[in-house]
Design a protein around this motif. Sequence first.
Motif, mmCIF file in Angstrom:
data_model
loop_
_atom_site.group_PDB
_atom_site.id
_atom_site.type_symbol
_atom_site.label_atom_id
_atom_site.label_comp_id
_atom_site.label_asym_id
_atom_site.label_seq_id
_atom_site.Cartn_x
_atom_site.Cartn_y
_atom_site.Cartn_z
ATOM 1 N N SER A 1 0.836 -1.205 0.000
ATOM 2 C CA SER A 1 0.000 0.000 0.000
ATOM 3 C C SER A 1 0.868 1.252 0.000
ATOM 4 O O SER A 1 2.091 1.183 0.110
ATOM 5 C CB SER A 1 -0.957 -0.010 1.181
ATOM 6 O OG SER A 1 -0.242 0.253 2.365
ATOM 7 N N ARG A 2 0.241 2.414 -0.102
ATOM 8 C CA ARG A 2 0.979 3.665 -0.284
ATOM 9 C C ARG A 2 0.899 4.606 0.916
ATOM 10 O O ARG A 2 0.142 4.355 1.849
ATOM 11 C CB ARG A 2 0.412 4.390 -1.490
ATOM 12 C CG ARG A 2 0.468 3.552 -2.747
ATOM 13 C CD ARG A 2 0.200 4.421 -3.926
ATOM 14 N NE ARG A 2 -1.025 4.061 -4.588
ATOM 15 C CZ ARG A 2 -1.539 4.749 -5.586
ATOM 16 N NH1 ARG A 2 -0.956 5.855 -5.996
ATOM 17 N NH2 ARG A 2 -2.650 4.356 -6.161
ATOM 18 N N ASP B 1 -0.666 7.212 1.594
ATOM 19 C CA ASP B 1 -2.017 7.551 2.064
ATOM 20 C C ASP B 1 -2.882 6.296 2.233
ATOM 21 O O ASP B 1 -4.101 6.384 2.352
ATOM 22 C CB ASP B 1 -2.696 8.544 1.107
ATOM 23 C CG ASP B 1 -2.866 7.983 -0.300
ATOM 24 O OD1 ASP B 1 -2.425 6.836 -0.557
ATOM 25 O OD2 ASP B 1 -3.432 8.691 -1.148
ATOM 26 N N ARG C 1 -3.641 3.936 0.238
ATOM 27 C CA ARG C 1 -4.344 3.366 -0.907
ATOM 28 C C ARG C 1 -3.666 2.109 -1.417
ATOM 29 O O ARG C 1 -2.455 1.953 -1.291
ATOM 30 C CB ARG C 1 -4.354 4.378 -2.064
ATOM 31 C CG ARG C 1 -5.461 5.376 -1.988
ATOM 32 C CD ARG C 1 -5.535 6.126 -3.303
ATOM 33 N NE ARG C 1 -4.403 7.038 -3.456
ATOM 34 C CZ ARG C 1 -3.929 7.420 -4.625
ATOM 35 N NH1 ARG C 1 -4.453 6.937 -5.747
ATOM 36 N NH2 ARG C 1 -2.919 8.267 -4.693
ATOM 37 N N ASP C 2 -4.448 1.240 -2.059
ATOM 38 C CA ASP C 2 -3.862 0.131 -2.800
ATOM 39 C C ASP C 2 -3.226 0.681 -4.083
ATOM 40 O O ASP C 2 -3.548 1.782 -4.528
ATOM 41 C CB ASP C 2 -4.953 -0.889 -3.181
ATOM 42 C CG ASP C 2 -5.423 -1.650 -1.955
ATOM 43 O OD1 ASP C 2 -4.641 -1.778 -0.989
ATOM 44 O OD2 ASP C 2 -6.589 -2.099 -1.968
ATOM 45 N N GLN D 1 -5.736 1.652 -6.713
ATOM 46 C CA GLN D 1 -6.891 2.373 -6.180
ATOM 47 C C GLN D 1 -6.836 3.864 -6.524
ATOM 48 O O GLN D 1 -5.778 4.500 -6.390
ATOM 49 C CB GLN D 1 -6.909 2.195 -4.649
ATOM 50 C CG GLN D 1 -8.214 2.634 -4.006
ATOM 51 C CD GLN D 1 -8.152 2.521 -2.487
ATOM 52 O OE1 GLN D 1 -7.284 1.833 -1.936
ATOM 53 N NE2 GLN D 1 -9.054 3.202 -1.812
ATOM 54 N N ARG E 1 -7.785 7.872 -5.903
ATOM 55 C CA ARG E 1 -8.102 8.709 -4.751
ATOM 56 C C ARG E 1 -9.619 8.922 -4.719
ATOM 57 O O ARG E 1 -10.312 8.563 -5.672
ATOM 58 C CB ARG E 1 -7.400 10.069 -4.881
ATOM 59 C CG ARG E 1 -5.906 9.939 -4.668
ATOM 60 C CD ARG E 1 -5.225 11.258 -4.898
ATOM 61 N NE ARG E 1 -5.121 11.548 -6.336
ATOM 62 C CZ ARG E 1 -4.567 12.651 -6.828
ATOM 63 N NH1 ARG E 1 -4.115 13.585 -6.011
ATOM 64 N NH2 ARG E 1 -4.475 12.824 -8.119
ATOM 65 N N GLU E 2 -10.131 9.510 -3.637
ATOM 66 C CA GLU E 2 -11.562 9.788 -3.606
ATOM 67 C C GLU E 2 -11.889 10.788 -4.716
ATOM 68 O O GLU E 2 -11.256 11.848 -4.800
ATOM 69 C CB GLU E 2 -11.992 10.350 -2.245
ATOM 70 C CG GLU E 2 -13.510 10.392 -2.129
ATOM 71 C CD GLU E 2 -13.967 11.025 -0.814
ATOM 72 O OE1 GLU E 2 -15.168 11.352 -0.704
ATOM 73 O OE2 GLU E 2 -13.126 11.219 0.098
ATOM 74 N N GLY F 1 -8.953 13.497 -4.791
ATOM 75 C CA GLY F 1 -8.292 13.765 -3.514
ATOM 76 C C GLY F 1 -8.185 15.257 -3.301
ATOM 77 O O GLY F 1 -9.184 15.980 -3.382
#
Lengths: 243, 243, 243, 243, 243, 243
Positions: free
Chosen positions: C3-4, C6, C8-9, C12, C14-15, C35
Amino acid sequence: MTSRADGRDLDQLREVRFTRNWLSQAEGSVLVEYGQTRVLVAASVTEGVPRWRKGSGLGWVTSEYAMLPRATNTRNDRESVKGRIGGRTHEISRLIGRSLRAVIDYKALGENTIVLDCDVLQADGGTRTASITGAYVALADAVAWLRGRDALAGEPLVDSVAAVSVGVVGGTPMLDLCYTEDSAADTDMNIVMSGAGTFIEVQGTAEGAPFDRGVLDELLDLGTAGCTELARLQRAALEASVA
Amino acid sequence: MTSRADGRDLDQLREVRFTRNWLSQAEGSVLVEYGQTRVLVAASVTEGVPRWRKGSGLGWVTSEYAMLPRATNTRNDRESVKGRIGGRTHEISRLIGRSLRAVIDYKALGENTIVLDCDVLQADGGTRTASITGAYVALADAVAWLRGRDALAGEPLVDSVAAVSVGVVGGTPMLDLCYTEDSAADTDMNIVMSGAGTFIEVQGTAEGAPFDRGVLDELLDLGTAGCTELARLQRAALEASVA
Amino acid sequence: MTSRADGRDLDQLREVRFTRNWLSQAEGSVLVEYGQTRVLVAASVTEGVPRWRKGSGLGWVTSEYAMLPRATNTRNDRESVKGRIGGRTHEISRLIGRSLRAVIDYKALGENTIVLDCDVLQADGGTRTASITGAYVALADAVAWLRGRDALAGEPLVDSVAAVSVGVVGGTPMLDLCYTEDSAADTDMNIVMSGAGTFIEVQGTAEGAPFDRGVLDELLDLGTAGCTELARLQRAALEASVA
Amino acid sequence: MTSRADGRDLDQLREVRFTRNWLSQAEGSVLVEYGQTRVLVAASVTEGVPRWRKGSGLGWVTSEYAMLPRATNTRNDRESVKGRIGGRTHEISRLIGRSLRAVIDYKALGENTIVLDCDVLQADGGTRTASITGAYVALADAVAWLRGRDALAGEPLVDSVAAVSVGVVGGTPMLDLCYTEDSAADTDMNIVMSGAGTFIEVQGTAEGAPFDRGVLDELLDLGTAGCTELARLQRAALEASVA
Amino acid sequence: MTSRADGRDLDQLREVRFTRNWLSQAEGSVLVEYGQTRVLVAASVTEGVPRWRKGSGLGWVTSEYAMLPRATNTRNDRESVKGRIGGRTHEISRLIGRSLRAVIDYKALGENTIVLDCDVLQADGGTRTASITGAYVALADAVAWLRGRDALAGEPLVDSVAAVSVGVVGGTPMLDLCYTEDSAADTDMNIVMSGAGTFIEVQGTAEGAPFDRGVLDELLDLGTAGCTELARLQRAALEASVA
Amino acid sequence: MTSRADGRDLDQLREVRFTRNWLSQAEGSVLVEYGQTRVLVAASVTEGVPRWRKGSGLGWVTSEYAMLPRATNTRNDRESVKGRIGGRTHEISRLIGRSLRAVIDYKALGENTIVLDCDVLQADGGTRTASITGAYVALADAVAWLRGRDALAGEPLVDSVAAVSVGVVGGTPMLDLCYTEDSAADTDMNIVMSGAGTFIEVQGTAEGAPFDRGVLDELLDLGTAGCTELARLQRAALEASVA
């Protein structure tokens, strides 16, 4: 009443001179002087109006202001060389155009355009106010030129317009600031008025401390008196016959 | 008292909102809204001052104003694409900078520069006054950021500053003009005042007929009351804690 | 799968958020967020087309991209102040326009022009891909506006379009890079795809060492999946009713 | 395999020629030709690096691309006369610089700057790819010039770089498009590769319908083979002795 | 008679070469060389004339001169990058256009425009004179192209035109200065003459001490002889058949 | 000898007037008039020289020429508004600077810079020659100003410089052409001479038919006589005491 560096009273204008027809080819022109400040104003008439106004039957008046590089105490680079016009130049050009347009009846002017070029040959404070006051004189001559050619649909000048600076220097409100006074002013205000004594533009700026309503009122009184005197001088200049 | 299209009283401001810290990377930022007018203000702090000021021990504050192309009802070309900044943009940038500098103690700020970028995201009249009022809030946050880093030599903010437009529409003086009111105004005035209630800038323009001293006085009264209310709202916004 | 920073996968996004109708006067508008990256897109419709296209019966779609001076971590000078648009801005504006035009049926659009202004309010990587993805949403709303006025000759949108960045950071391919990942990337690729899953634009650059065909294939896989998800989010946003 | 208008096979380059030392004063120079496309590349060496890189011990390589006004079938206005550089020019200049920098060891170059000027004298498609391929040859000669003066800290060229266009015309993928092919292409891709056969830049654009992964793979295969052949021709040109 | 660094006699031209049709797409083109000075001239024909000349039945001929950045011994910044054309470039462009127009019968040319682009690929003194001499050759080919299409109303070329520099170096007048001679010259003169042996332009400048009438006469003699020889070479080049 | 429209003899100058110290702030200034042509020249002295000359011990003299928008019979747009300086302006600025530098001993001037601003207030032909002749007078006053401050290392003025136009109108050579004569001239020549009677610059142009050596000689004779008279008038003006 305290007097100033050059001996003037606080409510006294510098010597104001209008030399009409300074240029032989322009439809109207004047060399206007407020003391050492000298502005050459040329009024150029062209038939027709900008595209956005075509077919309206209405005329247009606009202005451009500029300063020669050595109008000031030290030389400034030319805006043509810099490739862009500075904010101050833009601001003053817009102010002059707006001020003159306030006394124009566009319908009477018909679809004619008058451009007022105000070029400061020598600057000693008050260049924008001298430009406005001189521009009215050049404009009046250009309108007379149009009238002489039967190119008008009525009287385009609904009133005269004049302008003067006022300011607070060392705590004292005074009229028509020269450069050294202007540099030292806490508050600086430019007042543009019609010949009828109403306001066209009021621009007051606190260069130092903000000012209160009492000071604002005093400055408006001084400026009103100054513009009244300038309107009288404009009338006298326009009534004189010229070479 | 007659009410207006949007139901406001003549002496009533539109709804004013401050969303602080709208940007996560700027030292100070606020989304300020006067009704539908929305301006994003970012305060950027940099160590050091422009060359002409180096070694003086004094700080500097300046501003740039711009409008997104579709902030208005029809799209305007970008000034970056045109390759030059228009006169109106220059004029407003200068006004904002001058207004904020009027409440700055440069010595207390030390050799730091704060740039206030005011970008109009949506325009419905009063963009320059909203910019000034918002810029003060962003500036206060940027000053707090400097204080948090012990980078100040005292309190750089000697007062707050807020601005509002007033005008005469259909013969009636009113406060805080929206775009449709502004377009119809005979006289338009922008008033910038300190939190102490003194004037920093007064700019009145006759868009239609020149105005007399009585109207000028009424407009000054309305503007003074509006700025007092804005100063209160600024204090409230700055006292609120933010995310 | 690692994972990273923040959380995230690797595959994946960002929002992603779309706030439609952020502007009240534009024919289409959206505040799109990946994001912390925030881009305000305005779609402006005008009747008629550029001169070189007049009388063809075909419409036109174009785009302009820009960044506010403090969208980034340190302030950048305005391109309007510099008097020229930088190469990066030009390049991205052209990319966005090209990408949207790939899904337009000009005949169905008729002689109408839609300009997509993408202004980055806050930048945290992926501003060009967020601009494209958001521009599609604003464009769809502008097309709906035209449809509501019976101003179309058919369905101008032949498909949707979305974009995402992929890259290799520390030897690992990943989706939708934020600024810190982008700065550290050895390879950086922007992928623009239609809703049907075909490629509109592929731009891969070796920032560090050149990359081989295997890495290229992995990045294309990641990007394809990301664009599929973005197309789904666009549909959901456009199906939602807005205030 | 179908052949083309000029009789070439689908996977065949146009005749490629390098005339080294076309200029007598530049540190490196080449007239590179891809068929009728002719680009004059000059490599200019200067001691020192841009300000932001001073004292780093690292060199710098950059590029500028331009086209003579009558390089094309009809005359284009000069960008110097228009007063601004177009987006396409900016984009290509950036691509060339980036491509060459991918094979540079800045430390070995030392604090020297090499500018690669790529001026298109005649354009028949593929001007950006011919520029990159030629720029490598001029760069190699400029590096040799520096080596001859003992001005290097090692071998600055870690690999060679070459570029070629590929595209889909009438449904058929083909290599090294001339202008008429390029104008008719549905998909257009520029591929920049190192001598080792890895990718430096991949830029594919759907000019007509979007393309699928299968087409993308075919284009990458064609481009890879083309770049391999170009790398061989570069080596041959650099091994030849010149007047 | 004393000889020079390169062994030439004082009244001897450098080797002059004309390679016609160097470009395949221009209506006329020539690579002209005065020794190491190489200028690529393209003549572009377009139907129609500038707006201010429309409907007059008269044609137009104009010219643009420019130098590649590395035409000279050290690299010069591009005027397109600087965003403005320098005074020297303007001056030479105007000189070339004026010189060619002196031998044009506009009525015979009809409402066609010919633009002569003179791009200096390599500079070793005399770039403006080589441009004029080459431009005549390209112009003659463009006129022949028009004649081949029956697009002329007569013979537009009333005479040929050629140009050469003369100067005083180390007290000695000499013909066709190369760069090192030009740099050392006290007096520098460019002479443009018609094939008939009359003057089109004479531009003499004292780079060092002013010169007297005797020197002026000697320079005029040298230049006249040089132009006569150049006119002969132009005729020979135009009579030769080209690929 | 035939006389002209304004009654002058063919070899007669218009009335030439020098009003020294027209500006109160410049180190040297003159309003120079050749009949109706009026040029305001300001000489600005600054300590120091441009960067490329620093530490050389040598001074520098340069010039800028411009025309007010309504100096001419119809109004011209300002170059500052157009954002670029035209070729004619550049050319004349360079000519004036070169002419004045021909009489300067840089070593005696020391590391001082003198800028000569020549602004044409009214144009009736000969603006460039009047500028040169006037610039010498302003320069002499500026040198005197430096001498008064003991800021010179010797006598920087090695001679005077004056300029005049000559031309062939209706087949007749004549001196000092006014605008209507200049417009009708077949050949136009500007001659710049030192007080000693030697040539600094000779620029002859065939506006109509090319001219032969006999005409050239006649024009040189006329110009020589005119410059001799102008040098006498300059001396007289500089010997007069001024207010």
